[in-house]
Design a protein around this motif. Structure first.
Motif, PDB file in Angstrom:
ATOM      1  N   UNK A  38       0.868  -1.175   0.000  1.00  0.00           N
ATOM      2  CA  UNK A  38       0.000   0.000   0.000  1.00  0.00           C
ATOM      3  C   UNK A  38       0.906   1.227   0.000  1.00  0.00           C
ATOM      4  N   UNK A  39       0.348   2.352  -0.452  1.00  0.00           N
ATOM      5  CA  UNK A  39       1.129   3.583  -0.491  1.00  0.00           C
ATOM      6  C   UNK A  39       1.948   3.693  -1.768  1.00  0.00           C
ATOM      7  N   UNK A  40       2.854   4.658  -1.768  1.00  0.00           N
ATOM      8  CA  UNK A  40       3.733   4.897  -2.912  1.00  0.00           C
ATOM      9  C   UNK A  40       5.151   5.104  -2.369  1.00  0.00           C
ATOM     10  N   UNK A  41       6.121   5.116  -3.279  1.00  0.00           N
ATOM     11  CA  UNK A  41       7.515   5.222  -2.846  1.00  0.00           C
ATOM     12  C   UNK A  41       7.746   6.505  -2.043  1.00  0.00           C
ATOM     13  N   UNK A  42       8.551   6.431  -0.997  1.00  0.00           N
ATOM     14  CA  UNK A  42       8.844   7.590  -0.164  1.00  0.00           C
ATOM     15  C   UNK A  42       9.761   8.589  -0.866  1.00  0.00           C
ATOM     16  N   UNK A  43       9.739   9.838  -0.406  1.00  0.00           N
ATOM     17  CA  UNK A  43      10.579  10.865  -1.037  1.00  0.00           C
ATOM     18  C   UNK A  43      11.904  11.053  -0.299  1.00  0.00           C
ATOM     19  N   UNK A  44      12.088  10.313   0.778  1.00  0.00           N
ATOM     20  CA  UNK A  44      13.371  10.363   1.476  1.00  0.00           C
ATOM     21  C   UNK A  44      13.451  11.427   2.551  1.00  0.00           C
ATOM     22  N   UNK A  45      12.491  12.313   2.565  1.00  0.00           N
ATOM     23  CA  UNK A  45      12.560  13.382   3.563  1.00  0.00           C
ATOM     24  C   UNK A  45      11.305  13.460   4.429  1.00  0.00           C
ATOM     25  N   UNK A  46      10.156  13.086   3.865  1.00  0.00           N
ATOM     26  CA  UNK A  46       8.908  13.188   4.630  1.00  0.00           C
ATOM     27  C   UNK A  46       8.808  12.043   5.634  1.00  0.00           C
ATOM     28  N   UNK A  47       7.909  12.236   6.625  1.00  0.00           N
ATOM     29  CA  UNK A  47       7.629  11.178   7.600  1.00  0.00           C
ATOM     30  C   UNK A  47       6.270  10.553   7.279  1.00  0.00           C
ATOM     31  N   UNK A  73      -6.979  -9.765   6.989  1.00  0.00           N
ATOM     32  CA  UNK A  73      -7.887 -10.915   7.012  1.00  0.00           C
ATOM     33  C   UNK A  73      -9.312 -10.515   6.637  1.00  0.00           C
ATOM     34  N   UNK A  74      -9.562  -9.217   6.594  1.00  0.00           N
ATOM     35  CA  UNK A  74     -10.882  -8.737   6.177  1.00  0.00           C
ATOM     36  C   UNK A  74     -10.683  -7.382   5.494  1.00  0.00           C
ATOM     37  N   UNK A  75     -11.711  -6.912   4.834  1.00  0.00           N
ATOM     38  CA  UNK A  75     -11.623  -5.628   4.143  1.00  0.00           C
ATOM     39  C   UNK A  75     -11.211  -4.538   5.133  1.00  0.00           C
ATOM     40  N   UNK A  76     -10.164  -3.807   4.780  1.00  0.00           N
ATOM     41  CA  UNK A  76      -9.532  -2.873   5.724  1.00  0.00           C
ATOM     42  C   UNK A  76      -9.226  -1.545   5.034  1.00  0.00           C
ATOM     43  N   UNK A  77      -9.463  -0.455   5.773  1.00  0.00           N
ATOM     44  CA  UNK A  77      -9.083   0.879   5.285  1.00  0.00           C
ATOM     45  C   UNK A  77      -7.804   1.318   5.997  1.00  0.00           C
ATOM     46  N   UNK A  78      -6.806   1.700   5.223  1.00  0.00           N
ATOM     47  CA  UNK A  78      -5.532   2.164   5.774  1.00  0.00           C
ATOM     48  C   UNK A  78      -5.438   3.671   5.526  1.00  0.00           C
ATOM     49  N   UNK A  79      -5.160   4.403   6.597  1.00  0.00           N
ATOM     50  CA  UNK A  79      -5.028   5.855   6.482  1.00  0.00           C
ATOM     51  C   UNK A  79      -3.552   6.239   6.629  1.00  0.00           C
ATOM     52  N   UNK A  80      -3.074   6.976   5.666  1.00  0.00           N
ATOM     53  CA  UNK A  80      -1.679   7.415   5.642  1.00  0.00           C
ATOM     54  C   UNK A  80      -1.606   8.905   5.997  1.00  0.00           C
ATOM     55  N   UNK A  81      -0.755   9.222   6.940  1.00  0.00           N
ATOM     56  CA  UNK A  81      -0.477  10.626   7.240  1.00  0.00           C
ATOM     57  C   UNK A  81       0.972  10.914   6.861  1.00  0.00           C
ATOM     58  N   UNK A  82       1.165  11.949   6.095  1.00  0.00           N
ATOM     59  CA  UNK A  82       2.509  12.332   5.660  1.00  0.00           C
ATOM     60  C   UNK A  82       2.822  13.725   6.209  1.00  0.00           C
ATOM     61  N   UNK A  83       3.950  13.816   6.888  1.00  0.00           N
ATOM     62  CA  UNK A  83       4.413  15.119   7.388  1.00  0.00           C
ATOM     63  C   UNK A  83       5.692  15.469   6.639  1.00  0.00           C
ATOM     64  N   UNK A  84       5.683  16.657   6.004  1.00  0.00           N
ATOM     65  CA  UNK A  84       6.831  17.072   5.205  1.00  0.00           C
ATOM     66  C   UNK A  84       8.022  17.453   6.072  1.00  0.00           C
ATOM     67  N   UNK A  85       9.158  17.577   5.412  1.00  0.00           N
ATOM     68  CA  UNK A  85      10.395  17.890   6.119  1.00  0.00           C
ATOM     69  C   UNK A  85      10.231  19.178   6.935  1.00  0.00           C
ATOM     70  N   UNK A  86      10.689  19.167   8.166  1.00  0.00           N
ATOM     71  CA  UNK A  86      10.618  20.333   9.057  1.00  0.00           C
ATOM     72  C   UNK A  86       9.174  20.804   9.263  1.00  0.00           C
TER      73      UNK A  86
END
Ligand SMILES: [Zn+2]
Length: 373
Positions: A38-47, A73-86
């Motif tokens: 899940x998700x996409x490749x990281x940018x190396x700086x964000x959290x 094991x069952x239908x699941x929603x994943x929430x991604x939080x991204x915090x940018x550098x600094x």
């Protein structure tokens, strides 16, 4: 000058916005037990930080990765939080992974041809006529994953399937015969080329036919029991032999009265194929131009419901003995018309079960093939 400053700001701002932008990836379906990222490749700086709803143990230890591998094991929603550098930005996105637990193919009540869930309990067989379509039912679990099941035929030159993607459960799945042969109809998870969770085997046949004439034969000293030609025709072609994509052309011959009771015991001797008394019936009641002839005669000495040896032109059905004369006729024509043997007793609803009965209406895949050959 002002323009140059604006362009400079844009050049600075756009990458910073993209860097901090959460992208949880596309919703998808998977088979239960499969893994997916899940998700996409990281940018190396964000959290990055992920949360699953409901909680997913397979996410443990990967909550702060840009692209975790999960196996819900069952239908699941994943929430991604991204915090940018600094802490320059913060954004969230979510992705739903639909987990397909099972797909079961079942006979559709409105089908015209055959369905065999006995020969292979795991992979059922469906018959269809070349150039015709016939439905089966797919039951998908859970309900919310139905739209993540895709149907695919592995040999589209033999049988095609539609729709490509399920929209509901139960889902009507239409098999269309193209040419004689077999194909696997796969129910796949998430995409047409996804993992196969269930397979239905489909066989397409050309429509074949033979003729059978029915003749009521009375003894000079007693009458025999008649049946309805129309009801027999419907039964043979809409209940039994349609399963094998086969049609009987049923004709009625005029009733005959014959003195076949040579030993005057008040019965038709039928303890072997074929007795002198049976030969009298055959020779007196024959007719040209039919593949098979069924004689309706009462009072057999042996007490069975009918008699037709393997691969024979002539057969006997005893209307006074059988409670289901149409079913008995279908059974005897199986012997005489195609050389079908009795099935094991375990297949209790087979037409060729050793005992006859109203519930014994099934023809199986090997019998479809025998009837077609
Ligand atoms: Zn039999």
């Amino acid at each position: 000058m002002i323009v140059r400053i604006l362009i400079g700001l844009l050049l600075l701002t756009i990458p910073m916005m993209l860097l901090g932008q959460a992208n949880a990836g596309d919703d998808k379906g998977i088979c239960k037990g499969d893994m997916t990222d899940i998700g996409t490749a990281g940018d190396g700086t964000s959290c990055y930080h992920w949360e699953a709803n409901p909680a997913d143990p397979s996410l443990a230890g990967q909550e702060d990765m840009a692209m975790p591998m999960v196996s819900p094991m069952m239908t699941t929603t994943y929430t991604l939080t991204v915090v940018g550098e600094n802490f320059t930005s913060k954004s969230t996105d979510d992705v739903e992974i639909k987990v397909i637990e099972s797909v079961e193919f079942k006979e559709d009540a409105s089908q015209d041809y055959g369905y065999d869930d006995y020969t292979n309990a795991m992979e059922h067989w469906k018959s269809v006529e070349n150039g015709q379509s016939d439905p089966v039912t797919a039951e998908i679990m859970p309900v919310d994953a139905a739209d993540q099941v895709y149907f695919k035929s592995t040999a589209t030159g033999k049988v095609t399937v539609s729709p490509n993607q399920a929209t509901a459960t139960p889902q009507t799945v239409t098999c269309t015969g193209v040419s004689k042969g077999e194909s696997d109809i796969q129910a796949n998870c998430g995409e047409e080329m996804g993992m196969t969770i269930k397979t239905l085997k489909a066989a397409s046949y050309p429509k074949k036919s033979k003729s059978v004439a029915i003749r009521l034969v009375n003894e000079t000293n007693y009458m025999s029991t008649d049946i309805s030609t129309a009801a027999l025709r419907t039964y043979l072609n809409n209940t039994i032999y349609n399963q094998a994509v086969f049609e009987w052309n049923v004709t009625r011959l005029p009733t005959k009265t014959v003195n076949f009771d040579l030993n005057a015991d008040g019965m038709l001797d039928d303890n072997s194929w074929m007795t002198a008394e049976m030969q009298v019936v055959r020779d007196s009641c024959d007719a040209a131009g039919y593949d098979h002839i069924i004689f309706l005669v009462d009072k057999p000495s042996y007490g069975g419901t009918g008699f037709m040896d393997l691969n024979q032109k002539y057969g006997f059905v005893y209307g006074d003995i059988t409670a289901t004369p149409n079913q008995t006729t279908a059974h005897e024509l199986g012997h005489g018309g195609f050389g079908l043997m009795h099935t094991p007793v375990a297949d209790g609803i087979n037409v060729m079960h050793p005992s006859v009965g109203a519930a014994k209406i099934r023809l199986r895949k090997n019998q479809w093939d025998a009837i077609q050959n």
